[in-house]
Motif scaffolding. Structure first.
Motif, PDB file in Angstrom:
ATOM      1  N   TYR A  35       0.836  -1.204   0.000  1.00 26.96           N
ATOM      2  CA  TYR A  35       0.000   0.000   0.000  1.00 26.96           C
ATOM      3  C   TYR A  35       0.873   1.257   0.000  1.00 26.96           C
ATOM      4  O   TYR A  35       0.641   2.183  -0.785  1.00 26.96           O
ATOM      5  N   LYS A  36       1.873   1.283   0.876  1.00 25.56           N
ATOM      6  CA  LYS A  36       2.752   2.452   0.952  1.00 25.56           C
ATOM      7  C   LYS A  36       3.514   2.661  -0.358  1.00 25.56           C
ATOM      8  O   LYS A  36       3.661   3.788  -0.819  1.00 25.56           O
ATOM      9  N   GLN A  37       3.977   1.567  -0.959  1.00 27.00           N
ATOM     10  CA  GLN A  37       4.703   1.682  -2.225  1.00 27.00           C
ATOM     11  C   GLN A  37       3.774   2.187  -3.323  1.00 27.00           C
ATOM     12  O   GLN A  37       4.138   3.066  -4.098  1.00 27.00           O
ATOM     13  N   GLY A  38       2.571   1.651  -3.386  1.00 26.20           N
ATOM     14  CA  GLY A  38       1.594   2.106  -4.376  1.00 26.20           C
ATOM     15  C   GLY A  38       1.263   3.576  -4.201  1.00 26.20           C
ATOM     16  O   GLY A  38       1.140   4.324  -5.177  1.00 26.20           O
ATOM     17  N   LEU A  39       1.132   4.001  -2.958  1.00 24.24           N
ATOM     18  CA  LEU A  39       0.847   5.403  -2.677  1.00 24.24           C
ATOM     19  C   LEU A  39       2.009   6.290  -3.128  1.00 24.24           C
ATOM     20  O   LEU A  39       1.784   7.370  -3.693  1.00 24.24           O
ATOM     21  N   SER A  40       3.228   5.841  -2.917  1.00 25.23           N
ATOM     22  CA  SER A  40       4.379   6.637  -3.355  1.00 25.23           C
ATOM     23  C   SER A  40       4.423   6.734  -4.881  1.00 25.23           C
ATOM     24  O   SER A  40       4.781   7.774  -5.431  1.00 25.23           O
ATOM     25  N   TYR A  41       4.031   5.665  -5.576  1.00 22.34           N
ATOM     26  CA  TYR A  41       3.943   5.727  -7.038  1.00 22.34           C
ATOM     27  C   TYR A  41       2.927   6.776  -7.471  1.00 22.34           C
ATOM     28  O   TYR A  41       3.173   7.570  -8.380  1.00 22.34           O
ATOM     29  N   LEU A  42       1.773   6.771  -6.820  1.00 22.68           N
ATOM     30  CA  LEU A  42       0.730   7.737  -7.179  1.00 22.68           C
ATOM     31  C   LEU A  42       1.149   9.168  -6.876  1.00 22.68           C
ATOM     32  O   LEU A  42       0.865  10.084  -7.655  1.00 22.68           O
ATOM     33  N   LYS A  43       1.832   9.379  -5.770  1.00 23.79           N
ATOM     34  CA  LYS A  43       2.306  10.726  -5.428  1.00 23.79           C
ATOM     35  C   LYS A  43       3.318  11.231  -6.453  1.00 23.79           C
ATOM     36  O   LYS A  43       3.289  12.393  -6.854  1.00 23.79           O
ATOM     37  N   GLU A  44       4.207  10.349  -6.873  1.00 23.67           N
ATOM     38  CA  GLU A  44       5.198  10.737  -7.884  1.00 23.67           C
ATOM     39  C   GLU A  44       4.514  11.019  -9.218  1.00 23.67           C
ATOM     40  O   GLU A  44       4.862  11.971  -9.915  1.00 23.67           O
ATOM     41  N   ALA A  45       3.525  10.208  -9.579  1.00 26.88           N
ATOM     42  CA  ALA A  45       2.772  10.447 -10.810  1.00 26.88           C
ATOM     43  C   ALA A  45       2.056  11.800 -10.737  1.00 26.88           C
ATOM     44  O   ALA A  45       2.040  12.558 -11.715  1.00 26.88           O
ATOM     45  N   GLN A  46       1.490  12.120  -9.590  1.00 25.08           N
ATOM     46  CA  GLN A  46       0.814  13.408  -9.399  1.00 25.08           C
ATOM     47  C   GLN A  46       1.804  14.560  -9.544  1.00 25.08           C
ATOM     48  O   GLN A  46       1.504  15.575 -10.166  1.00 25.08           O
ATOM     49  N   ARG A  47       3.005  14.386  -9.007  1.00 21.54           N
ATOM     50  CA  ARG A  47       4.030  15.420  -9.114  1.00 21.54           C
ATOM     51  C   ARG A  47       4.408  15.652 -10.581  1.00 21.54           C
ATOM     52  O   ARG A  47       4.501  16.796 -11.036  1.00 21.54           O
ATOM     53  N   LEU A  48       4.583  14.575 -11.327  1.00 19.40           N
ATOM     54  CA  LEU A  48       4.915  14.694 -12.743  1.00 19.40           C
ATOM     55  C   LEU A  48       3.785  15.369 -13.514  1.00 19.40           C
ATOM     56  O   LEU A  48       4.031  16.185 -14.413  1.00 19.40           O
ATOM     57  N   LEU A  49       2.560  15.051 -13.158  1.00 16.90           N
ATOM     58  CA  LEU A  49       1.405  15.661 -13.805  1.00 16.90           C
ATOM     59  C   LEU A  49       1.352  17.163 -13.530  1.00 16.90           C
ATOM     60  O   LEU A  49       1.096  17.960 -14.437  1.00 16.90           O
ATOM     61  N   GLU A  50       1.619  17.554 -12.300  1.00 17.36           N
ATOM     62  CA  GLU A  50       1.644  18.977 -11.946  1.00 17.36           C
ATOM     63  C   GLU A  50       2.759  19.711 -12.688  1.00 17.36           C
ATOM     64  O   GLU A  50       2.560  20.834 -13.162  1.00 17.36           O
ATOM     65  N   GLU A  51       3.923  19.075 -12.803  1.00 18.64           N
ATOM     66  CA  GLU A  51       5.029  19.688 -13.547  1.00 18.64           C
ATOM     67  C   GLU A  51       4.644  19.894 -15.005  1.00 18.64           C
ATOM     68  O   GLU A  51       4.931  20.940 -15.586  1.00 18.64           O
ATOM     69  N   ALA A  52       4.015  18.899 -15.591  1.00 14.71           N
ATOM     70  CA  ALA A  52       3.593  18.995 -16.989  1.00 14.71           C
ATOM     71  C   ALA A  52       2.556  20.109 -17.158  1.00 14.71           C
ATOM     72  O   ALA A  52       2.589  20.863 -18.134  1.00 14.71           O
ATOM     73  N   LYS A  53       1.652  20.216 -16.205  1.00 16.75           N
ATOM     74  CA  LYS A  53       0.628  21.264 -16.252  1.00 16.75           C
ATOM     75  C   LYS A  53       1.268  22.642 -16.201  1.00 16.75           C
ATOM     76  O   LYS A  53       0.905  23.531 -16.981  1.00 16.75           O
ATOM     77  N   LEU A  54       2.224  22.826 -15.290  1.00 19.74           N
ATOM     78  CA  LEU A  54       2.908  24.117 -15.186  1.00 19.74           C
ATOM     79  C   LEU A  54       3.694  24.427 -16.452  1.00 19.74           C
ATOM     80  O   LEU A  54       3.693  25.577 -16.920  1.00 19.74           O
TER      81      LEU A  54
END
Length: 64
Positions: A35-54
């Protein structure tokens, strides 16, 4: 040399984590780790998405 997964790979890794968690014979400790590993994957994906948006917003700005 290990490379950082891209957005699509992170989403796939998150899906695999979710699939693993559906195994009812998984010990609690292992479930929490997955669960923790999956959550870290999702957080990193969210960070990449925010960078792309900016970046998109920056290149889409009208030039003055």
């Amino acid at each position: 040399m290990q490379t950082t997964p891209n957005f699509e790979e992170l989403i796939e890794l998150s899906k695999r984590s979710l699939d693993s968690l559906s195994n009812q014979n998984l010990p609690l400790k292992e479930s929490l780790e997955i669960y923790k590993q999956g959550l870290s994957y999702l957080k990193e994906a969210q960070r990449l998405l925010e960078e792309a948006k900016l970046e998109y917003q920056e290149i889409s700005k009208p030039q003055e």
